[in-house]
Design an enzyme around this catalytic site. Sequence first.
Site, mmCIF file in Angstrom:
data_model
loop_
_atom_site.group_PDB
_atom_site.id
_atom_site.type_symbol
_atom_site.label_atom_id
_atom_site.label_comp_id
_atom_site.label_asym_id
_atom_site.label_seq_id
_atom_site.Cartn_x
_atom_site.Cartn_y
_atom_site.Cartn_z
ATOM 1 C CE LYS A 38 -0.350 -0.338 5.028
ATOM 2 N NZ LYS A 38 -1.136 -0.905 6.134
ATOM 3 N NE ARG A 136 -7.145 0.016 10.724
ATOM 4 C CZ ARG A 136 -5.879 -0.152 10.352
ATOM 5 N NH1 ARG A 136 -5.027 0.872 10.405
ATOM 6 N NH2 ARG A 136 -5.438 -1.324 9.933
ATOM 7 C CG HIS A 168 -4.208 -4.754 11.562
ATOM 8 N ND1 HIS A 168 -3.080 -5.279 10.965
ATOM 9 C CD2 HIS A 168 -3.936 -3.440 11.764
ATOM 10 C CE1 HIS A 168 -2.172 -4.320 10.815
ATOM 11 N NE2 HIS A 168 -2.664 -3.203 11.302
ATOM 12 N NE ARG A 226 -2.925 -8.273 7.249
ATOM 13 C CZ ARG A 226 -3.548 -8.705 8.344
ATOM 14 N NH1 ARG A 226 -4.156 -9.881 8.349
ATOM 15 N NH2 ARG A 226 -3.567 -7.960 9.436
ATOM 16 C CE1 TYR A 270 10.628 32.508 1.993
ATOM 17 C CE2 TYR A 270 10.817 30.112 2.082
ATOM 18 C CZ TYR A 270 10.555 31.278 1.375
ATOM 19 O OH TYR A 270 10.217 31.197 0.056
ATOM 20 C CB CYS A 317 12.613 26.574 1.311
ATOM 21 S SG CYS A 317 13.757 27.762 2.064
ATOM 22 C CG ASP A 319 10.504 24.161 -4.181
ATOM 23 O OD1 ASP A 319 9.666 23.268 -3.971
ATOM 24 O OD2 ASP A 319 10.208 25.304 -4.570
HETATM 25 C C1 LIG Z 1 -0.368 -1.871 6.740
HETATM 26 C C2 LIG Z 1 -0.929 -3.167 7.136
HETATM 27 C C3 LIG Z 1 -0.109 -4.287 7.307
HETATM 28 C C4 LIG Z 1 1.405 -4.213 7.264
HETATM 29 O O1 LIG Z 1 1.876 -3.591 8.422
HETATM 30 P P1 LIG Z 1 3.465 -3.534 8.752
HETATM 31 O O2 LIG Z 1 3.517 -3.068 10.161
HETATM 32 O O3 LIG Z 1 4.055 -2.573 7.813
HETATM 33 O O4 LIG Z 1 3.972 -4.903 8.553
HETATM 34 C C5 LIG Z 1 -0.715 -5.503 7.561
HETATM 35 N N1 LIG Z 1 -2.055 -5.596 7.654
HETATM 36 C C6 LIG Z 1 -2.881 -4.536 7.514
HETATM 37 C C7 LIG Z 1 -4.350 -4.705 7.655
HETATM 38 C C8 LIG Z 1 -2.341 -3.287 7.274
HETATM 39 O O5 LIG Z 1 -3.161 -2.231 7.154
#
Ligand SMILES: *Cc1c(COP(=O)(O)O)cnc(C)c1O
Length: 387
Positions: A38, A136, A168, A226, A270, A317, A319
């Site tokens: 992602k 969540r 999660h 994951r 700045y 800044c 850039d």
């Molecule tokens: C982002 C995410 C992960 C990966 O998390 P890391 O801490 O980068 O390994 C796994 N599962 C879900 C649902 C996530 O949103």
Amino acid sequence: MYQLKRAWAEIDLDAVEHNYREVRRLTGDKVKIMAVVKANAYGHGSSQVSRLLESCGADFFGVSNLMEGISLRRAGVEKPVLILGYTPLDSVRRLYEFDLIQTLLDRDYARLLAEAAAREGFTLNTHIKLDTGMNRIGFRDEGDGELISEVSRLCYHPNLKVSGIFTHFAAADEETPQAEAFTRAQHGRFMEVCRVLEENAYSLDIHCCNSAATVFYPEFHHSMVRPGIILYGCSPTGKPLKEISLKPAMKLMSAVELVKTVKKGEKISYGCTFEAPRDMRVASVPIGYADGYPRSLSNRGFAFARDKILPIVGRICMDQLMLDASEANVKPGDPVAFFGGDSPIEIETVAELTNTINYEIMCGVSRRVQRVYLRGGQICEVEDYTL
Ligand SMILES: *Cc1c(COP(=O)(O)O)cnc(C)c1O
């Protein structure tokens, strides 16, 4: 393959491959690996990273939304892709067209998604998300004893093919006894539901491990893990891990544009927040907060050039920024490293100085920064998103 040499991020694909093989070592061959790519693969470039990981044997890809999923398909990724978050219901046809797996966020979302799929006349591939304590997204146990039967019913819905179930963890990266107890309790709630589904012989992918849990809770791997951040070579705790060898893949770079002498008492940038305490050599560098280098590092951060650590002087800044180069004989064109690679500045140091985590710094590298891909130390591809 034109490299502008203004501000760029070197992405070492050998490091990504190494990190993937390390994850594979932890999981063994029977557990699938869903590479979480992602947010443009945490800033590393999702097309290049996903193609590499698919060739290394990654089994699955995880993205946050529909557009990221479509982008993987356009890059030629063929393995299953799970959208970990919300897709608006008027986009269901695209899920189907691009063969993307949609997460079922809760009971209302599942019902509406099923209705939309039924209206369009197709069956959507889905994974059920359980909320076991993160609060969540996900199906929650409402205390009415309905969760398990609800989830079981979904498994034979005509318009939703359920091929996985997941949850999660909220605190798998924290080492306190409380955090561990919380993680184990989350896992226990997850297992209660999974056990019933398994008894009913539904064949589902069962997955709950982010990077931290992949490393710290090998007994929770189930059929798939994951990992995200460890694939990019960084630690989910921000501290070194003994269980796995990681190679950070991203090095943020720029090059000196000009060098000048600033006299004692003159101001820099700045707001005139920096006053030269002595005559000094100052290097201007074409990277700024629009490139994702945090403005809060004004007068606090530092960069690495000609084997020297050079403090940032004055405000950063949009850039450009200025470095005190009195101690280094830098010249226009000299490369400057801001973190990563063979520089002595770790992304974790930048994160600490800005009160955030390594994740946010790497994701924050903006699309104006060219991604320069390395294989065997040689440039093999340059991505410029602004063209
Ligand atoms: C982002 C995410 C992960 C990966 O998390 P890391 O801490 O980068 O390994 C796994 N599962 C879900 C649902 C996530 O949103």
